[in-house]
Motif scaffolding. Structure first.
Motif, PDB file in Angstrom:
ATOM      1  N   LEU A  92      -4.520   8.226   4.956  1.00  0.00           N
ATOM      2  CA  LEU A  92      -5.282   7.486   3.966  1.00  0.00           C
ATOM      3  C   LEU A  92      -4.294   6.599   3.223  1.00  0.00           C
ATOM      4  O   LEU A  92      -3.191   7.028   2.889  1.00  0.00           O
ATOM      5  N   ALA A  93      -4.671   5.344   2.993  1.00  0.00           N
ATOM      6  CA  ALA A  93      -3.749   4.400   2.362  1.00  0.00           C
ATOM      7  C   ALA A  93      -4.443   3.690   1.208  1.00  0.00           C
ATOM      8  O   ALA A  93      -5.577   3.228   1.341  1.00  0.00           O
ATOM      9  N   ALA A  94      -3.763   3.636   0.075  1.00  0.00           N
ATOM     10  CA  ALA A  94      -4.303   2.966  -1.112  1.00  0.00           C
ATOM     11  C   ALA A  94      -3.543   1.661  -1.347  1.00  0.00           C
ATOM     12  O   ALA A  94      -2.310   1.622  -1.319  1.00  0.00           O
ATOM     13  N   ASP A 100       1.961  -4.083   9.819  1.00  0.00           N
ATOM     14  CA  ASP A 100       3.227  -4.344   9.149  1.00  0.00           C
ATOM     15  C   ASP A 100       4.245  -3.292   9.580  1.00  0.00           C
ATOM     16  O   ASP A 100       3.926  -2.364  10.332  1.00  0.00           O
ATOM     17  N   VAL A 101       5.472  -3.470   9.124  1.00  0.00           N
ATOM     18  CA  VAL A 101       6.549  -2.510   9.360  1.00  0.00           C
ATOM     19  C   VAL A 101       7.054  -2.041   8.003  1.00  0.00           C
ATOM     20  O   VAL A 101       7.321  -2.864   7.123  1.00  0.00           O
ATOM     21  N   SER A 102       7.135  -0.749   7.827  1.00  0.00           N
ATOM     22  CA  SER A 102       7.624  -0.190   6.571  1.00  0.00           C
ATOM     23  C   SER A 102       8.879   0.640   6.831  1.00  0.00           C
ATOM     24  O   SER A 102       9.101   1.138   7.934  1.00  0.00           O
ATOM     25  N   ALA A 153      -7.197   3.047   6.216  1.00  0.00           N
ATOM     26  CA  ALA A 153      -6.535   4.046   7.050  1.00  0.00           C
ATOM     27  C   ALA A 153      -5.326   3.366   7.685  1.00  0.00           C
ATOM     28  O   ALA A 153      -5.461   2.308   8.291  1.00  0.00           O
ATOM     29  N   ALA A 154      -4.159   3.946   7.516  1.00  0.00           N
ATOM     30  CA  ALA A 154      -2.941   3.403   8.119  1.00  0.00           C
ATOM     31  C   ALA A 154      -2.576   4.253   9.334  1.00  0.00           C
ATOM     32  O   ALA A 154      -2.305   5.444   9.206  1.00  0.00           O
ATOM     33  N   LYS A 155      -2.601   3.632  10.504  1.00  0.00           N
ATOM     34  CA  LYS A 155      -2.225   4.331  11.730  1.00  0.00           C
ATOM     35  C   LYS A 155      -0.784   3.971  12.035  1.00  0.00           C
ATOM     36  O   LYS A 155      -0.462   2.792  12.235  1.00  0.00           O
ATOM     37  N   TRP A 178       0.842  -1.186   0.000  1.00  0.00           N
ATOM     38  CA  TRP A 178       0.000   0.000   0.000  1.00  0.00           C
ATOM     39  C   TRP A 178       0.882   1.243   0.000  1.00  0.00           C
ATOM     40  O   TRP A 178       2.065   1.182   0.289  1.00  0.00           O
ATOM     41  N   ARG A 179       0.284   2.364  -0.353  1.00  0.00           N
ATOM     42  CA  ARG A 179       1.040   3.626  -0.316  1.00  0.00           C
ATOM     43  C   ARG A 179       0.243   4.687   0.418  1.00  0.00           C
ATOM     44  O   ARG A 179      -0.985   4.661   0.447  1.00  0.00           O
ATOM     45  N   ARG A 180       0.967   5.610   1.028  1.00  0.00           N
ATOM     46  CA  ARG A 180       0.341   6.622   1.867  1.00  0.00           C
ATOM     47  C   ARG A 180      -0.301   7.723   1.032  1.00  0.00           C
ATOM     48  O   ARG A 180       0.226   8.141   0.010  1.00  0.00           O
ATOM     49  N   GLY A 181      -1.449   8.202   1.527  1.00  0.00           N
ATOM     50  CA  GLY A 181      -2.081   9.380   0.962  1.00  0.00           C
ATOM     51  C   GLY A 181      -2.004  10.521   1.959  1.00  0.00           C
ATOM     52  O   GLY A 181      -1.033  10.650   2.707  1.00  0.00           O
TER      53      GLY A 181
END
Length: 278
Positions: free
Chosen positions: A19-21, A72-74, A37-39, A3-6
């Motif tokens: 926001l994550a796509a 996950d860990v990015s 949604a990525a927290k 996924w990628r961050r918005g």
């Protein structure tokens, strides 16, 4: 990363919500939604976020709680981030608090600093958060960072956390004794319903009001949030049953579920509201 961050949706004391796509769905989770949604928090400061991830797993399958799709860990710009992936609430916050969840399904759970978010079922939305068409609106509980079992102390790395939460919704005993038990949820419910009915925060304050001033008023005076005139008798009585300074004198969630105000409002707050927005 799948996924990628918005854009940033919100910031808290322990994490940032984006926001994550989804860019590639893993075979193990082909039903992952296109937007989430990525927290996120730096890995070296992610213990509270990790505890929140565990809390979401305890409520898995509950229709009134935000869904969690995993963690996950990015690695981004050389920094490691811990992320939990959640349902995206396109409607933002907030709606009628689903306190019946605590009363009926999870009576031994406590949730402080909880947010209530709107969900819209039929919509088109891009990574910048622009919505096109909306129908079916419901509400879910989110932000379980301070969830605990009744009787437990909120701790981090073996030490007591102290006063945590949003001051405007905190019960007097929570501030005086750093005590978070079911009665504190009832006070917060009253504050939330009051804000829904008035469109204003439960305590009068402005940007220059310091947090310590609000905390002192709630903890050390006999004041309660002002209940304006003009409400129905049912609404006024419901609020008075919640906003009682003595926690043992407040109505319980079970008692409030039978209150006439809940019966009258149920179709409005928990039913589906059909509408279109652009």
């Amino acid at each position: 990363m799948m996924w990628r961050r918005g854009k940033i949706l919100g910031k808290g004391g322990s994490a940032i919500v984006y926001l994550a796509a989804v860019v590639s769905r893993p075979r193990s989770n082909e039903l992952l939604p296109s937007l989430m949604a990525a927290k996120s928090a730096p890995v070296n400061n992610s213990q509270l976020l990790s505890i929140e991830r565990e809390s979401f797993s305890q409520f898995e399958g509950c229709p009134h709680i935000l869904r969690c799709f995993g963690d996950d860990v990015s690695v981004e710009d050389g920094e490691q981030w811990y992320n939990i992936l959640l349902e995206y609430a396109a409607g933002g916050k907030f709606g009628m608090i689903a306190f019946r969840v605590m009363a009926e399904d999870y009576p031994r759970q406590r949730s402080d600093n909880t947010q209530i978010l709107y969900f819209w079922d039929d919509l088109s939305i891009d990574l910048n958060g622009k919505m096109n068409r909306v129908q079916e609106r419901t509400a879910k509980i989110a932000d379980l960072g301070l969830v605990k079992k009744a009787g437990e102390r909120l701790t981090e790395k073996g030490r007591k956390l102290g006063i945590r939460g949003t001051a405007l919704y905190m019960a007097p005993e929570s501030i005086r004794h750093e005590d978070y038990e079911p009665e504190a949820d009832i006070w917060a419910l009253g504050c939330t319903i009051l804000e829904l009915l008035t469109g204003k925060e439960p305590w009068k304050c402005d940007r220059n009001t310091e947090r310590v001033t609000i905390l002192f008023k709630i903890a050390s005076t006999q004041e309660i949030p002002e209940i304006p005139s003009g409400f129905s008798e049912e609404a006024e009585d419901f609020l008075k049953k919640c906003l009682v300074r003595d926690p043992k004198s407040r109505w319980t969630a079970d008692m409030l579920l039978g209150h006439p105000f809940v019966s009258a409002a149920d179709s409005v707050f928990t039913g589906s509201i059909r509408e279109e927005e652009t």
